[in-house]
Write a protein that holds these residues in place. Structure first.
Motif, short mmCIF file in Angstrom:
data_model
loop_
_atom_site.label_atom_id
_atom_site.label_comp_id
_atom_site.label_asym_id
_atom_site.label_seq_id
_atom_site.Cartn_x
_atom_site.Cartn_y
_atom_site.Cartn_z
N ASP A 32 0.84 -1.14 0.06
CA ASP A 32 -0.01 -0.04 0.05
C ASP A 32 0.89 1.23 0.11
OD1 ASP A 32 0.89 -0.14 2.49
OD2 ASP A 32 -0.89 0.26 3.65
N LYS A 33 2.34 0.92 -0.36
CA LYS A 33 3.19 2.23 -0.16
C LYS A 33 4.10 1.95 -1.29
CE LYS A 33 2.40 3.21 4.79
NZ LYS A 33 1.96 2.24 5.25
N LEU A 34 4.59 3.19 -1.71
CA LEU A 34 5.66 3.30 -2.38
C LEU A 34 6.93 4.02 -1.64
CD1 LEU A 34 7.08 2.78 -5.47
CD2 LEU A 34 6.13 5.41 -6.00
N TYR A 35 8.14 3.53 -1.68
CA TYR A 35 9.21 4.34 -1.06
C TYR A 35 10.33 4.99 -2.01
CZ TYR A 35 7.37 1.26 2.73
OH TYR A 35 6.44 0.77 3.60
N LEU A 36 10.58 6.38 -1.53
CA LEU A 36 11.74 6.72 -2.16
C LEU A 36 12.91 6.81 -1.24
CD1 LEU A 36 13.30 8.49 -4.24
CD2 LEU A 36 12.11 10.54 -3.55
N ILE A 37 14.00 6.01 -1.68
CA ILE A 37 15.22 6.02 -0.34
C ILE A 37 15.92 7.36 -0.66
CG2 ILE A 37 17.35 4.67 0.22
CD1 ILE A 37 16.11 2.12 -1.47
N ARG A 38 16.13 8.07 0.41
CA ARG A 38 16.89 9.27 0.55
C ARG A 38 18.39 8.86 0.98
NH1 ARG A 38 12.91 14.06 2.10
NH2 ARG A 38 14.89 15.15 1.50
N LYS A 39 18.44 7.89 1.99
CA LYS A 39 19.33 7.36 2.74
C LYS A 39 19.39 6.06 2.85
CE LYS A 39 22.98 8.40 6.03
NZ LYS A 39 22.99 8.34 7.36
N ARG A 73 -3.27 -4.87 -6.60
CA ARG A 73 -3.85 -5.09 -5.40
C ARG A 73 -3.77 -6.35 -5.08
NH1 ARG A 73 -2.93 -1.70 -2.58
NH2 ARG A 73 -4.61 -1.66 -1.05
N THR A 74 -2.81 -7.28 -5.46
CA THR A 74 -2.63 -8.86 -5.04
C THR A 74 -1.56 -8.87 -4.16
OG1 THR A 74 -0.99 -9.06 -7.00
CG2 THR A 74 -3.41 -9.35 -7.20
N PRO A 75 -1.43 -10.02 -3.40
CA PRO A 75 -0.63 -10.38 -2.25
C PRO A 75 0.96 -10.03 -2.79
CG PRO A 75 -2.13 -11.79 -1.99
CD PRO A 75 -2.48 -11.25 -3.19
N SER A 76 1.85 -9.77 -2.14
CA SER A 76 3.23 -9.55 -2.63
C SER A 76 3.96 -10.77 -2.45
CB SER A 76 4.05 -8.52 -1.52
OG SER A 76 5.37 -8.62 -2.06
N LEU A 77 4.69 -11.06 -3.53
CA LEU A 77 5.56 -12.65 -3.48
C LEU A 77 6.92 -12.58 -2.71
CD1 LEU A 77 4.94 -13.01 -7.44
CD2 LEU A 77 3.56 -14.05 -5.53
N PHE A 78 7.08 -11.10 -2.07
CA PHE A 78 8.46 -11.06 -1.40
C PHE A 78 8.05 -10.08 -0.46
CE2 PHE A 78 8.23 -9.06 -5.40
CZ PHE A 78 8.26 -7.56 -4.97
N TYR A 79 9.35 -9.86 0.72
CA TYR A 79 9.53 -9.15 1.43
C TYR A 79 10.40 -7.99 1.15
CZ TYR A 79 8.33 -13.07 4.67
OH TYR A 79 7.64 -14.06 5.41
N LEU A 80 10.29 -6.80 1.60
CA LEU A 80 11.01 -5.60 1.37
C LEU A 80 11.50 -5.25 2.90
CD1 LEU A 80 12.15 -3.08 0.03
CD2 LEU A 80 9.94 -2.15 0.40
N GLU A 81 12.87 -5.06 3.00
CA GLU A 81 13.37 -5.09 4.19
C GLU A 81 14.65 -4.02 4.13
OE1 GLU A 81 15.47 -8.10 7.49
OE2 GLU A 81 16.11 -8.37 5.49
N SER A 82 14.80 -3.35 5.25
CA SER A 82 16.10 -2.20 5.23
C SER A 82 17.38 -3.24 5.57
CB SER A 82 15.86 -1.26 6.22
OG SER A 82 15.43 -1.83 7.60
N ILE A 83 18.49 -2.86 4.84
CA ILE A 83 19.78 -3.56 5.44
C ILE A 83 20.56 -2.67 6.46
CG2 ILE A 83 22.06 -4.34 4.46
CD1 ILE A 83 20.41 -5.18 1.85
N GLU A 84 20.65 -1.41 6.13
CA GLU A 84 21.13 -0.51 7.03
C GLU A 84 20.17 0.63 7.54
OE1 GLU A 84 24.53 0.75 4.22
OE2 GLU A 84 23.21 2.07 3.43
N PRO A 85 20.59 1.40 8.22
CA PRO A 85 19.62 2.41 8.92
C PRO A 85 19.33 3.38 7.49
CG PRO A 85 21.53 2.69 10.08
CD PRO A 85 21.85 1.54 9.04
N ALA A 86 17.97 3.64 7.26
CA ALA A 86 17.60 4.34 6.18
C ALA A 86 16.45 5.55 6.57
CB ALA A 86 16.84 3.13 5.38
N GLU A 87 16.60 6.46 5.54
CA GLU A 87 15.55 7.52 5.55
C GLU A 87 14.77 7.41 4.33
OE1 GLU A 87 17.76 11.03 6.30
OE2 GLU A 87 18.68 10.47 8.06
N VAL A 88 13.49 7.12 4.23
CA VAL A 88 12.73 6.99 3.02
C VAL A 88 11.88 8.10 3.26
CG1 VAL A 88 13.33 4.64 2.98
CG2 VAL A 88 11.13 5.33 4.14
#
Length: 174
Positions: A32-39, A73-88
């Motif tokens: 339900d969200k889109l992320y833009l990685i700032r850091k 609007r279908t279930p995701s086939l994968f996970y999204l995870e931060s590896i290091e501290p992030a600002e999004v």
């Protein structure tokens, strides 16, 4: 993307500081969200026979989501995870689609991002078929020269489709 209309995005996006190893999207949940990685650095992964398989990394300036899940609007086939501290900057699905509906520059930028993602997956697929692990490692370093300093070796090995021990051997040959 020109910063004059990034302001539209930032006006409705929520700024988040995310600790490392934070799951932003779970397999089976609808995005339900889109992320833009700032850091920071994020990864997409799934589990196969209990093994954690990383298949893409994202860094500063990248947009990331389960685009298929977000759109259909279908279930995701994968996970999204931060590896290091992030600002999004996180934007809700409906807000994002309102922006791309109202601003043709955003629609074009979004289409370009989808095409880039498709290209990345095509390259990964072909690389897995025709290249040796050594060649895949060299390609990864060429695309992301600082990845070794930022991403744990076991995630890189998983991405390359090899064991951490094999990756260590490859790195020692360089």
């Amino acid at each position: 993307m020109a910063s004059d209309y990034l302001s539209n995005f930032y006006a409705v996006a929520k700024q988040l500081t995310i600790p490392p190893k934070t799951i932003l999207l779970e397999e089976g949940k609808v995005a339900d969200k889109l992320y833009l990685i700032r850091k920071g650095c994020l990864r997409l992964f799934f589990y196969n026979d209990g093994k954690d398989i990383t298949f893409q990394f994202f860094f500063e300036g990248d947009f990331v989501a389960s685009f298929d899940s977000l759109y259909k609007r279908t279930p995701s086939l994968f996970y999204l995870e931060s590896i290091e501290p992030a600002e999004v900057a996180a934007i809700k699905r409906n807000d994002f689609y309102a922006i791309i509906k109202d601003d043709p520059r955003w629609r074009q930028a979004y289409e370009e991002k989808l095409i880039d993602r498709f290209h990345s997956y095509q390259q990964l697929f072909l690389s897995r078929i025709k290249n040796t692990p050594q060649q895949r490692y060299e390609e990864l370093l060429k695309e992301y020269p600082n990845i070794i300093q930022r991403v744990p070796q076991h995630y890189i090995a998983s991405y390359l489709g090899i064991t951490p021990v094999s990756l260590s051997r490859i790195r020692n040959r360089r």
